[in-house]
Design a protein around this motif. Structure first.
Motif, PDB file in Angstrom:
ATOM      1  N   ILE A 170       0.853  -1.183   0.000  1.00 39.40           N
ATOM      2  CA  ILE A 170       0.000   0.000   0.000  1.00 39.40           C
ATOM      3  C   ILE A 170       0.890   1.235   0.000  1.00 39.40           C
ATOM      4  N   SER A 171       0.552   2.194  -0.841  1.00 39.68           N
ATOM      5  CA  SER A 171       1.318   3.437  -0.884  1.00 39.68           C
ATOM      6  C   SER A 171       0.392   4.625  -0.669  1.00 39.68           C
ATOM      7  N   ASP A 172       0.993   5.742  -0.263  1.00 34.60           N
ATOM      8  CA  ASP A 172       0.254   6.989  -0.083  1.00 34.60           C
ATOM      9  C   ASP A 172       1.182   8.134  -0.467  1.00 34.60           C
ATOM     10  N   PRO A 173       0.783   8.981  -1.428  1.00 25.99           N
ATOM     11  CA  PRO A 173       1.638  10.109  -1.818  1.00 25.99           C
ATOM     12  C   PRO A 173       1.982  11.032  -0.658  1.00 25.99           C
ATOM     13  N   ASP A 174       1.142  11.036   0.387  1.00 22.39           N
ATOM     14  CA  ASP A 174       1.412  11.871   1.556  1.00 22.39           C
ATOM     15  C   ASP A 174       2.370  11.204   2.539  1.00 22.39           C
ATOM     16  N   GLY A 175       2.809   9.967   2.250  1.00 18.26           N
ATOM     17  CA  GLY A 175       3.724   9.257   3.137  1.00 18.26           C
ATOM     18  C   GLY A 175       3.022   8.160   3.915  1.00 18.26           C
ATOM     19  N   LEU A 176       3.803   7.167   4.358  1.00 17.06           N
ATOM     20  CA  LEU A 176       3.232   6.041   5.093  1.00 17.06           C
ATOM     21  C   LEU A 176       2.548   6.473   6.383  1.00 17.06           C
ATOM     22  N   GLN A 177       3.003   7.593   6.962  1.00 19.86           N
ATOM     23  CA  GLN A 177       2.393   8.058   8.207  1.00 19.86           C
ATOM     24  C   GLN A 177       0.938   8.467   8.011  1.00 19.86           C
ATOM     25  N   ASP A 178       0.506   8.620   6.755  1.00 17.82           N
ATOM     26  CA  ASP A 178      -0.879   9.020   6.489  1.00 17.82           C
ATOM     27  C   ASP A 178      -1.819   7.822   6.415  1.00 17.82           C
ATOM     28  N   ILE A 179      -1.276   6.595   6.420  1.00 19.43           N
ATOM     29  CA  ILE A 179      -2.124   5.403   6.388  1.00 19.43           C
ATOM     30  C   ILE A 179      -2.503   5.057   7.825  1.00 19.43           C
ATOM     31  N   ALA A 180      -3.775   5.226   8.139  1.00 16.00           N
ATOM     32  CA  ALA A 180      -4.231   5.021   9.517  1.00 16.00           C
ATOM     33  C   ALA A 180      -4.602   3.573   9.793  1.00 16.00           C
ATOM     34  N   LEU A 181      -5.212   2.892   8.811  1.00 19.58           N
ATOM     35  CA  LEU A 181      -5.726   1.546   9.072  1.00 19.58           C
ATOM     36  C   LEU A 181      -5.937   0.807   7.758  1.00 19.58           C
ATOM     37  N   ALA A 182      -5.533  -0.460   7.738  1.00 19.62           N
ATOM     38  CA  ALA A 182      -5.846  -1.364   6.631  1.00 19.62           C
ATOM     39  C   ALA A 182      -6.612  -2.545   7.222  1.00 19.62           C
ATOM     40  N   TRP A 183      -7.810  -2.792   6.717  1.00 18.54           N
ATOM     41  CA  TRP A 183      -8.645  -3.851   7.277  1.00 18.54           C
ATOM     42  C   TRP A 183      -9.428  -4.526   6.156  1.00 18.54           C
ATOM     43  N   TYR A 184      -9.996  -5.684   6.458  1.00 23.39           N
ATOM     44  CA  TYR A 184     -10.760  -6.408   5.448  1.00 23.39           C
ATOM     45  C   TYR A 184     -11.967  -7.076   6.087  1.00 23.39           C
ATOM     46  N   ASP A 185     -12.934  -7.362   5.243  1.00 22.61           N
ATOM     47  CA  ASP A 185     -14.086  -8.139   5.664  1.00 22.61           C
ATOM     48  C   ASP A 185     -14.293  -9.275   4.669  1.00 22.61           C
ATOM     49  N   ILE A 186     -15.182 -10.178   5.000  1.00 24.66           N
ATOM     50  CA  ILE A 186     -15.494 -11.321   4.145  1.00 24.66           C
ATOM     51  C   ILE A 186     -16.986 -11.286   3.867  1.00 24.66           C
ATOM     52  N   SER A 187     -17.349 -11.340   2.589  1.00 25.53           N
ATOM     53  CA  SER A 187     -18.749 -11.190   2.202  1.00 25.53           C
ATOM     54  C   SER A 187     -19.620 -12.262   2.852  1.00 25.53           C
TER      55      SER A 187
END
Length: 331
Positions: free
Chosen positions: A150-167
């Motif tokens: 995962i990338s963010d042009p504003d920097g990694l510090q801008d990524i607050a949370l990565a999560w997933y669900d299952i249908s």
């Protein structure tokens, strides 16, 4: 007195008549609201949210009511002219950024700065399954790994949370940051066993969508394309020797296993561990090994101690199946 009164009366009448005959004063001033009520303007600049704030070129800026549209130039600037004074809704949008909407009151000439938040990007995403045969406990273990760069042009510090669900399942889980490729891109992953899934079964998840979501510090969210379990490898490779805590007295030594024939592309992998106080420590990995092979030669002598090795089937999608441990001793 009568003559004076009559003179004053007729003088007043003449004055009223004269004023009535005069035309309106000329109104040729473009700033006169009676002539041109649409003389207000709005200008501004579209910038990135975080310092150092950079101008965004080609941002679409819309103004309502009126449906006016402008695009930001090389300096991020835009301008609307010929506006009636009043309150407007301004929306700025740019690909890869969350749109921003502002309420602006325009009286004469209003200047505004609009800041857009760069959205996270899921550069790559994988969902793989792992079938692990074990000597103890004797039952097989089923696992899956969900990983994403995962990338963010504003920097990694801008990524607050990565999560997933299952249908179709009451299930939410988060990915854990593993390492950074650079200041803007990092690896996030999670590994779970079948027992941690609803119903305690990995096979039950076949055909269900695993949906990844990423939220940045500003609260903007992106959703990646859904992933599905591609394969669960049921076949377990079988180790022949060395195994059963047999003794290896000389090198080179052949690690051998039973032949494999599977209906999909795959290769083999060997992990070699040293065992200290019952705990294995990975020494080396040998990969790829031809799927037609039934032996691998260890040429480098090992020091005295206990060792174990395991053989993996690895398909072209990254799914794996692992043998039970082959344990041996070097005196």
């Amino acid at each position: 007195m009568g003559v004076k009164w009559l003179f004053a009366f007729f003088s007043a009448c003449w004055l009223v008549w004269s004023l009535g005959c005069l035309g309106d004063a000329p109104r040729d001033n473009p700033l006169d609201p009676a002539i041109n009520p649409n003389n207000a303007s709005l200008s501004g600049q579209v910038l990135t949210l975080y310092p150092p704030r950079q101008p965004l070129v080609g941002a679409t800026v819309t103004l309502s009511p009126g449906g006016r549209l402008a695009r930001s130039d090389a300096t991020g600037s835009f301008q609307f002219e010929g506006l009636a004074p009043g309150t407007y809704t301004l929306t700025a949008a740019h690909p890869g950024f969350a749109p921003d909407t502002e309420q602006v009151t325009v009286n004469s000439h209003q200047v505004i700065s609009v800041f857009l938040d760069a959205l996270p990007v899921v550069d790559s995403l994988s969902l793989t399954t792992h079938h692990v045969a074990r000597s103890f406990p004797p039952d097989d273990l089923y696992q899956y790994t969900l990983s994403a760069y995962i990338s963010d042009p504003d920097g990694l510090q801008d990524i607050a949370l990565a999560w997933y669900d299952i249908s179709g399942e009451q299930f939410l889980d988060t990915l854990v940051f593993q390492n950074a490729r650079n200041s803007r891109q990092g690896l996030y992953s999670v590994q779970r066993t079948a027992a941690q899934l609803p119903g305690g079964s990995l096979h039950r998840m076949v055909g269900k969508a695993f949906q990844l979501h990423v939220i940045d510090v500003a609260g903007n969210e992106i959703t990646a394309a859904p992933l599905f379990i591609s394969r669960i490898i049921e076949t377990i490779p079988t180790i022949v020797s060395p195994a059963g805590l047999s003794t290896v007295n000389q090198f080179p030594v052949d690690l051998t296993w039973q032949p494999l024939a599977l209906p999909f592309p795959f290769h083999l992998r060997i992990d070699l561990h040293r065992v200290n106080l019952g705990l294995p420590t990975l020494l080396d990995t040998f990969e790829p090994i031809s799927p037609d092979s039934t032996r691998f030669t260890l040429t480098t002598p090992l020091t005295s101690g206990d060792y174990l090795w395991v053989l993996f089937i690895v398909d072209n999608l990254g799914n794996t199946s692992r043998s039970r441990e082959g344990v041996f001793r070097v005196p």
